[in-house]
Write an enzyme that holds these catalytic residues in place. Structure first.
Site, PDB file in Angstrom:
ATOM      1  N   ASP A   1      18.103  58.176-113.918  1.00  0.00           N
ATOM      2  CA  ASP A   1      17.743  58.033-112.510  1.00  0.00           C
ATOM      3  C   ASP A   1      17.329  59.366-111.909  1.00  0.00           C
ATOM      4  O   ASP A   1      16.433  59.418-111.070  1.00  0.00           O
ATOM      5  CB  ASP A   1      18.916  57.437-111.729  1.00  0.00           C
ATOM      6  CG  ASP A   1      19.241  56.031-112.203  1.00  0.00           C
ATOM      7  OD1 ASP A   1      18.310  55.222-112.338  1.00  0.00           O
ATOM      8  OD2 ASP A   1      20.424  55.752-112.459  1.00  0.00           O
TER       9      ASP A   1
ATOM     10  N   HIS B   1      27.257  47.335-115.501  1.00  0.00           N
ATOM     11  CA  HIS B   1      27.665  48.270-116.559  1.00  0.00           C
ATOM     12  C   HIS B   1      29.155  48.178-116.878  1.00  0.00           C
ATOM     13  O   HIS B   1      29.703  49.052-117.534  1.00  0.00           O
ATOM     14  CB  HIS B   1      27.252  49.693-116.180  1.00  0.00           C
ATOM     15  CG  HIS B   1      25.768  49.829-116.044  1.00  0.00           C
ATOM     16  ND1 HIS B   1      24.943  50.155-117.097  1.00  0.00           N
ATOM     17  CD2 HIS B   1      24.938  49.624-114.988  1.00  0.00           C
ATOM     18  CE1 HIS B   1      23.686  50.165-116.695  1.00  0.00           C
ATOM     19  NE2 HIS B   1      23.651  49.847-115.411  1.00  0.00           N
TER      20      HIS B   1
ATOM     21  N   THR C   1      22.941  56.348-112.088  1.00  0.00           N
ATOM     22  CA  THR C   1      23.735  55.625-111.101  1.00  0.00           C
ATOM     23  C   THR C   1      23.941  54.229-111.676  1.00  0.00           C
ATOM     24  O   THR C   1      22.967  53.516-111.932  1.00  0.00           O
ATOM     25  CB  THR C   1      23.009  55.552-109.745  1.00  0.00           C
ATOM     26  OG1 THR C   1      21.721  54.977-109.926  1.00  0.00           O
ATOM     27  CG2 THR C   1      22.878  56.928-109.123  1.00  0.00           C
TER      28      THR C   1
ATOM     29  N   ASP D   1      23.954  51.929-122.840  1.00  0.00           N
ATOM     30  CA  ASP D   1      24.394  53.136-122.129  1.00  0.00           C
ATOM     31  C   ASP D   1      24.954  54.160-123.109  1.00  0.00           C
ATOM     32  O   ASP D   1      24.652  55.349-123.028  1.00  0.00           O
ATOM     33  CB  ASP D   1      25.483  52.798-121.097  1.00  0.00           C
ATOM     34  CG  ASP D   1      24.994  51.932-119.958  1.00  0.00           C
ATOM     35  OD1 ASP D   1      23.765  51.852-119.744  1.00  0.00           O
ATOM     36  OD2 ASP D   1      25.848  51.320-119.289  1.00  0.00           O
TER      37      ASP D   1
END
Length: 161
Positions: A51, A69, A63, A97
């Site tokens: 981001d 997430h 973020t 992630d």
């Protein structure tokens, strides 16, 4: 409890959720700008399209929405309907992630995750506290970390969340 919307309406609503220029991103951008930090946004050349990229500090900021997430906080609640579908989708986000953090670290980038609950909800941090944590992490050349209502914490690349 059954979903109050039909599958078509629910799908339409979910498609409408933005992935860029969210309220959380705008708030972080404002705080970084107030600190006088230069950054670029949504750099597609980096793993995970961070981001925020603060090149002079070799740092990136993500973020993360607590639902999408799978953050273990009051803002994450697994839907009661289509639970298997949602678990599969959210677990894939968590795995991605982890892969992105690892790839960025291998490229020499430091990674910070700012969780949605740090910006909204009953336990959110004030702008002043959040800005102090951002500045502390960026300027202190800290390791991969995350910010939530409890403050700033180290995160490793060897766990998915």
């Amino acid at each position: 409890m059954a979903d109050v919307h039909s599958a078509e309406i629910r799908s339409k609503n979910m498609r409408a959720i933005g992935t860029r220029d969210t309220a959380i991103e705008r708030r972080i951008a404002s705080l970084l700008g107030d600190l006088g930090m230069e950054f670029c946004v949504q750099d597609a050349s980096l793993p995970g399209r961070p981001d925020f990229v603060l090149a002079q500090f070799n740092a990136v900021i993500f973020t993360h929405g607590c639902f999408w997430h799978k953050h273990q906080c009051p803002l994450f609640k697994l839907p009661a309907t289509r639970t298997g579908f949602w678990l599969k989708k959210i677990d894939a986000n968590v795995a991605r992630d982890w892969r992105d953090r690892l790839a960025l670290s291998e490229l020499g980038w430091r990674v910070l995750v700012v969780w949605e609950c740090a910006l909204r909800g009953r336990q959110k941090l004030s702008d002043r506290a959040l800005q102090a944590r951002l500045e502390e992490w960026v300027c202190a050349a800290g390791s991969n970390s995350e910010i939530d209502p409890g403050g700033i914490h180290l995160i490793g690349n060897d766990s998915a969340g």
